[in-house]
Design a protein around this motif. Structure first.
Motif, PDB file in Angstrom:
ATOM      1  N   TRP A 462       0.721  -1.363  -0.050  1.00  0.00           N
ATOM      2  CA  TRP A 462       0.484  -0.309   0.500  1.00  0.00           C
ATOM      3  C   TRP A 462       0.917   1.298   0.194  1.00  0.00           C
ATOM      4  CZ3 TRP A 462      -4.769  -0.487  -1.262  1.00  0.00           C
ATOM      5  CH2 TRP A 462      -5.516  -1.553  -1.097  1.00  0.00           C
ATOM      6  N   THR A 463       0.472   2.278  -0.595  1.00  0.00           N
ATOM      7  CA  THR A 463       0.840   3.436   0.116  1.00  0.00           C
ATOM      8  C   THR A 463      -0.173   4.997  -0.530  1.00  0.00           C
ATOM      9  OG1 THR A 463       3.165   5.208  -0.943  1.00  0.00           O
ATOM     10  CG2 THR A 463       1.024   3.838  -3.207  1.00  0.00           C
ATOM     11  N   GLU A 464       0.301   5.919  -0.607  1.00  0.00           N
ATOM     12  CA  GLU A 464      -0.568   7.349  -0.291  1.00  0.00           C
ATOM     13  C   GLU A 464      -0.426   7.585  -1.757  1.00  0.00           C
ATOM     14  OE1 GLU A 464      -2.166  10.821   1.803  1.00  0.00           O
ATOM     15  OE2 GLU A 464      -1.988   8.962   3.302  1.00  0.00           O
ATOM     16  N   PHE A 465      -0.765   8.043  -2.662  1.00  0.00           N
ATOM     17  CA  PHE A 465      -0.923   8.908  -3.650  1.00  0.00           C
ATOM     18  C   PHE A 465      -2.164  10.550  -4.082  1.00  0.00           C
ATOM     19  CE2 PHE A 465      -0.510   9.446  -8.355  1.00  0.00           C
ATOM     20  CZ  PHE A 465       0.669  10.376  -8.168  1.00  0.00           C
ATOM     21  N   VAL A 466      -2.324  11.225  -4.181  1.00  0.00           N
ATOM     22  CA  VAL A 466      -3.602  12.064  -4.181  1.00  0.00           C
ATOM     23  C   VAL A 466      -3.940  11.557  -3.203  1.00  0.00           C
ATOM     24  CG1 VAL A 466      -2.696  12.253  -6.706  1.00  0.00           C
ATOM     25  CG2 VAL A 466      -4.371  10.386  -6.176  1.00  0.00           C
ATOM     26  N   GLU A 467      -4.130  11.283  -2.012  1.00  0.00           N
ATOM     27  CA  GLU A 467      -4.835  11.235  -0.907  1.00  0.00           C
ATOM     28  C   GLU A 467      -5.956  10.316  -1.100  1.00  0.00           C
ATOM     29  OE1 GLU A 467      -7.181  15.197  -0.531  1.00  0.00           O
ATOM     30  OE2 GLU A 467      -5.112  15.860   0.051  1.00  0.00           O
ATOM     31  N   LEU A 468      -5.079   9.014  -2.258  1.00  0.00           N
ATOM     32  CA  LEU A 468      -6.064   7.694  -2.036  1.00  0.00           C
ATOM     33  C   LEU A 468      -5.275   7.098  -1.808  1.00  0.00           C
ATOM     34  CD1 LEU A 468      -8.380   6.573  -3.560  1.00  0.00           C
ATOM     35  CD2 LEU A 468      -7.518   7.121  -5.039  1.00  0.00           C
ATOM     36  N   LYS A 469      -5.825   5.901  -0.762  1.00  0.00           N
ATOM     37  CA  LYS A 469      -4.619   4.607  -0.855  1.00  0.00           C
ATOM     38  C   LYS A 469      -5.249   3.582  -1.652  1.00  0.00           C
ATOM     39  CE  LYS A 469      -4.878   0.744   2.764  1.00  0.00           C
ATOM     40  NZ  LYS A 469      -6.667  -0.375   3.158  1.00  0.00           N
ATOM     41  N   VAL A 470      -3.476   3.217  -2.028  1.00  0.00           N
ATOM     42  CA  VAL A 470      -3.485   2.431  -3.696  1.00  0.00           C
ATOM     43  C   VAL A 470      -1.906   1.331  -3.789  1.00  0.00           C
ATOM     44  CG1 VAL A 470      -4.574   3.820  -5.012  1.00  0.00           C
ATOM     45  CG2 VAL A 470      -2.503   4.434  -4.662  1.00  0.00           C
ATOM     46  N   HIS A 471      -2.787   0.736  -4.454  1.00  0.00           N
ATOM     47  CA  HIS A 471      -1.163  -0.143  -4.098  1.00  0.00           C
ATOM     48  C   HIS A 471      -0.068  -0.239  -5.277  1.00  0.00           C
ATOM     49  CE1 HIS A 471      -3.981  -3.671  -2.933  1.00  0.00           C
ATOM     50  NE2 HIS A 471      -2.798  -4.143  -1.778  1.00  0.00           N
ATOM     51  N   VAL A 472       0.916  -0.135  -5.111  1.00  0.00           N
ATOM     52  CA  VAL A 472       2.031  -0.436  -5.715  1.00  0.00           C
ATOM     53  C   VAL A 472       3.189  -1.311  -5.494  1.00  0.00           C
ATOM     54  CG1 VAL A 472       2.027   2.572  -5.594  1.00  0.00           C
ATOM     55  CG2 VAL A 472       3.330   0.976  -4.584  1.00  0.00           C
ATOM     56  N   PRO A 473       3.809  -1.923  -6.529  1.00  0.00           N
ATOM     57  CA  PRO A 473       4.549  -3.370  -6.241  1.00  0.00           C
ATOM     58  C   PRO A 473       5.348  -2.485  -5.144  1.00  0.00           C
ATOM     59  CG  PRO A 473       4.576  -2.634  -9.167  1.00  0.00           C
ATOM     60  CD  PRO A 473       3.872  -1.470  -8.059  1.00  0.00           C
ATOM     61  N   CYS A 474       5.335  -3.849  -4.525  1.00  0.00           N
ATOM     62  CA  CYS A 474       6.866  -3.990  -3.391  1.00  0.00           C
ATOM     63  C   CYS A 474       8.009  -3.268  -3.503  1.00  0.00           C
ATOM     64  CB  CYS A 474       6.550  -4.212  -2.817  1.00  0.00           C
ATOM     65  SG  CYS A 474       4.989  -4.943  -1.792  1.00  0.00           S
ATOM     66  N   GLU A 475       8.505  -4.141  -4.737  1.00  0.00           N
ATOM     67  CA  GLU A 475      10.305  -3.955  -5.475  1.00  0.00           C
ATOM     68  C   GLU A 475       9.657  -3.112  -6.693  1.00  0.00           C
ATOM     69  OE1 GLU A 475       8.500  -7.624  -3.266  1.00  0.00           O
ATOM     70  OE2 GLU A 475       8.050  -6.477  -5.197  1.00  0.00           O
ATOM     71  N   THR A 476       9.551  -1.234  -6.264  1.00  0.00           N
ATOM     72  CA  THR A 476       8.862  -0.352  -7.111  1.00  0.00           C
ATOM     73  C   THR A 476      10.304  -0.257  -7.746  1.00  0.00           C
ATOM     74  OG1 THR A 476       7.554   0.587  -5.286  1.00  0.00           O
ATOM     75  CG2 THR A 476       8.325   1.214  -7.154  1.00  0.00           C
ATOM     76  N   ARG A 477      11.439   0.048  -6.866  1.00  0.00           N
ATOM     77  CA  ARG A 477      12.588   0.330  -8.306  1.00  0.00           C
ATOM     78  C   ARG A 477      12.827  -0.514  -9.182  1.00  0.00           C
ATOM     79  NH1 ARG A 477      17.668   3.684  -7.087  1.00  0.00           N
ATOM     80  NH2 ARG A 477      18.948   3.262  -8.516  1.00  0.00           N
ATOM     81  N   GLN A 478      12.346  -2.165  -9.268  1.00  0.00           N
ATOM     82  CA  GLN A 478      12.463  -3.133  -9.884  1.00  0.00           C
ATOM     83  C   GLN A 478      11.824  -2.989 -10.574  1.00  0.00           C
ATOM     84  OE1 GLN A 478      13.228  -2.888  -7.023  1.00  0.00           O
ATOM     85  NE2 GLN A 478      13.997  -6.073  -6.366  1.00  0.00           N
ATOM     86  N   TYR A 479      10.809  -2.658 -11.074  1.00  0.00           N
ATOM     87  CA  TYR A 479       9.199  -2.345 -11.578  1.00  0.00           C
ATOM     88  C   TYR A 479       9.763  -1.546 -12.306  1.00  0.00           C
ATOM     89  CZ  TYR A 479       4.928  -2.248 -12.814  1.00  0.00           C
ATOM     90  OH  TYR A 479       3.739  -1.872 -13.185  1.00  0.00           O
TER      91      TYR A 479
END
Length: 522
Positions: A462-479
């Motif tokens: 999970w993360t927060e983006f533009v005041e929204l709780k959303v998913h991102v890849p945990c391994e973001t840099r590799q993605y």
């Protein structure tokens, strides 16, 4: 020197022994009487003394919390797992399911409770100059830029609401809460000591105050540990964030802290920050103790398994904008506003369908690199695993006011959907899992050519983006590096989706007789 009578000495020693014995009997009766909790004659497990000690520690902690108006609720995964098996019986029985100490006596090192920060009610007994002294003496590290100018409370009826008449600079609501919580924290911890508890408080910077302009952040309490005898209580403090969800921080010990205070590696919460939906709570009687639990323990336990949270990288984002100044034009501001609105609508639609999604492609890059939407991207990109595809997706978006712009591929191969928002396009890419990688497809409408984009396997956080709780890849840099290469930090405004990505592969051509099905443009 007068000779001491041995009989007198023996009598005094006998009397002292009798007094000590009576004191022990009184102490035992006081702590095991019906007034303070049921005596459990049947305790499962071979070490009944340790089992009942766990129950006593929990009871004393609940009493401590109640005396300070702290509405804690149980989140211990081990105990909730036991409760989940008996939840219907527990709900239907006001006095608990069994006279046997089954839950809080179960073998474990910790019992974990949660506290929602904003539900903690504060009643002040000290003057504000005393509060400032308390803050300083307890090393709460107050930023002196925010020193308050406070009036005396005088004859006001509501003494729990202090009058703020001014400050040296703008004061946030969280700073006001810091002053309110200070005295209560000190009183709570001193009372805990009197009850025999040893305690440890873990604080860290409040990420909600981080941003492009001010990265300092005040320090807030994240975890408390109360240890008594051979058992410990772990109290996790949850905070409400702007995406309308609850967040808890990581448990990071300062250098001066005792790393042997408890076996920290066994804690269920704190290895990572976590994000949760606001739970509906249920007051139940368990082992003769009144305690609040999540109304659906099984759902909470499932949520816990996938709760890891990643904070936006504000410091790196600020460094990025120092090299590449942000586009503050009216067009960029308007695009970001529309993209935010579209993302909120897309999230609402997919969440209502129970379809898990994450930020993908340029939208994911914007979050990871600059904590914002990339203004020249001109669209919003989401990823969905093909196993989560539902036929209701298209009609649901159309009902939400987003007409289908194109549909490429098919469920079995390279599916891609695009919906038209208010001058902003929403692209949903479906991802397919192989043994050693994950991929999504692309289709060129005029030629029928197929393309494949390969990614290393990843999990979702999970993360927060533009005041929204959303998913991102945990391994973001590799993605991100898979998609944009090692130079992903450098903005690129001219981007060809067929050749620019580092992970693109040619994947053949759709048979002409399938074009009507796999290439649909509206």
């Amino acid at each position: 020197m007068q000779k001491i009578n041995k009989n007198v000495v023996l009598a005094l020693l006998s009397l002292a022994s009798l007094v000590f014995l009576l004191f022990q009997l009184y102490y035992y009766k006081f702590y095991l009487s019906h007034k303070n909790g049921t005596v459990f004659s049947k305790v499962r497990g071979s070490q009944s003394g340790q089992d009942i000690t766990r129950w006593h520690v929990v009871r004393k902690f609940l009493g401590l919390a109640a005396s300070y108006n702290i509405p804690v609720y149980l989140i211990d995964p081990f105990i909730l797992g036991l409760i989940a098996k008996d939840i219907e019986q527990i709900r239907s029985s006001p006095e608990g399911p069994s006279p046997e100490c089954k839950y809080f006596c179960a073998p474990r090192d910790f019992t974990t409770f949660a506290l929602l920060d904003k539900t903690w009610k504060y009643e002040l007994e000290y003057s504000w100059p005393q509060i400032l002294c308390i803050l300083d003496s307890e090393n709460l590290r107050v930023d002196l830029r925010f020193l308050l100018v406070l009036s005396a409370r005088g004859s006001r009826k509501n003494h729990s609401e202090p009058l703020f008449v001014g400050c040296l600079c703008p004061l946030s609501r969280d700073w006001k809460r810091l002053f309110l919580i200070a005295e209560t924290q000190v009183g709570l911890l001193k009372t805990a000591e009197k009850m025999g508890f040893q305690w440890l408080k873990i604080i860290n910077k409040d990420p909600r105050l981080d941003g492009m302009d001010d990265l300092s952040g005040i320090e807030i309490p994240l975890h408390y540990i109360f240890k008594l005898a051979s058992h410990a209580i772990h109290l996790v403090v949850f905070y409400e964030r702007s995406g309308n969800y609850l967040w808890h921080g990581p448990l990071r010990l300062k250098q001066h802290m005792d790393r042997k205070f408890v076996p920290f590696r066994k804690l269920h919460f704190g290895r990572y920050p976590g994000a949760y939906e606001k739970p509906e709570l249920l007051l139940v009687s368990i082992d003769d103790l009144k305690v609040q639990i999540p109304k659906n323990p099984s759902s909470f336990l499932e949520e816990m398994l996938h709760s890891r949270f990643l904070e936006c990288r504000y410091r790196e984002a600020r460094s990025f904008f120092q090299l590449y100044p942000d586009d503050a034009s009216l067009d960029a501001v308007e695009f970001r506003k529309k993209a935010k609105s579209l993302l909120h609508l897309a999230a609402l639609t997919l969440n209502n369908l129970g379809v898990k999604f994450w930020l993908s492609s340029g939208t994911c890059l914007g979050w990871y690199r600059q904590c914002n939407v990339i203004p020249h991207s001109k669209d919003v990109d989401l990823g969905v695993f093909i196993r989560d595809y539902k036929a209701d997706i298209i009609p649901a978006f159309q009902k939400a006011g987003l007409p289908l712009k194109h549909k490429f591929g098919k469920v079995e191969d390279s599916l891609e959907l695009s919906f038209q928002g208010d001058d902003v396009k929403l692209d949903i890419f479906f991802f397919y899992e192989e043994d050693d990688h994950i991929w999504n497809g692309g289709t060129q409408a005029k030629s029928g050519k197929k393309f494949k984009y390969l990614f290393p396997k990843f999990t979702l956080c999970w993360t927060e983006f533009v005041e929204l709780k959303v998913h991102v890849p945990c391994e973001t840099r590799q993605y991100v590096e898979a998609n944009y290469g090692p130079d992903w930090k450098v903005p690129v405004k001219m981007w060809d989706w067929k050749s620019s990505p580092s992970n693109v592969q040619y994947n053949g051509v759709w048979p002409v007789d399938e074009w009507d099905d796999v290439i649909q443009i509206y």
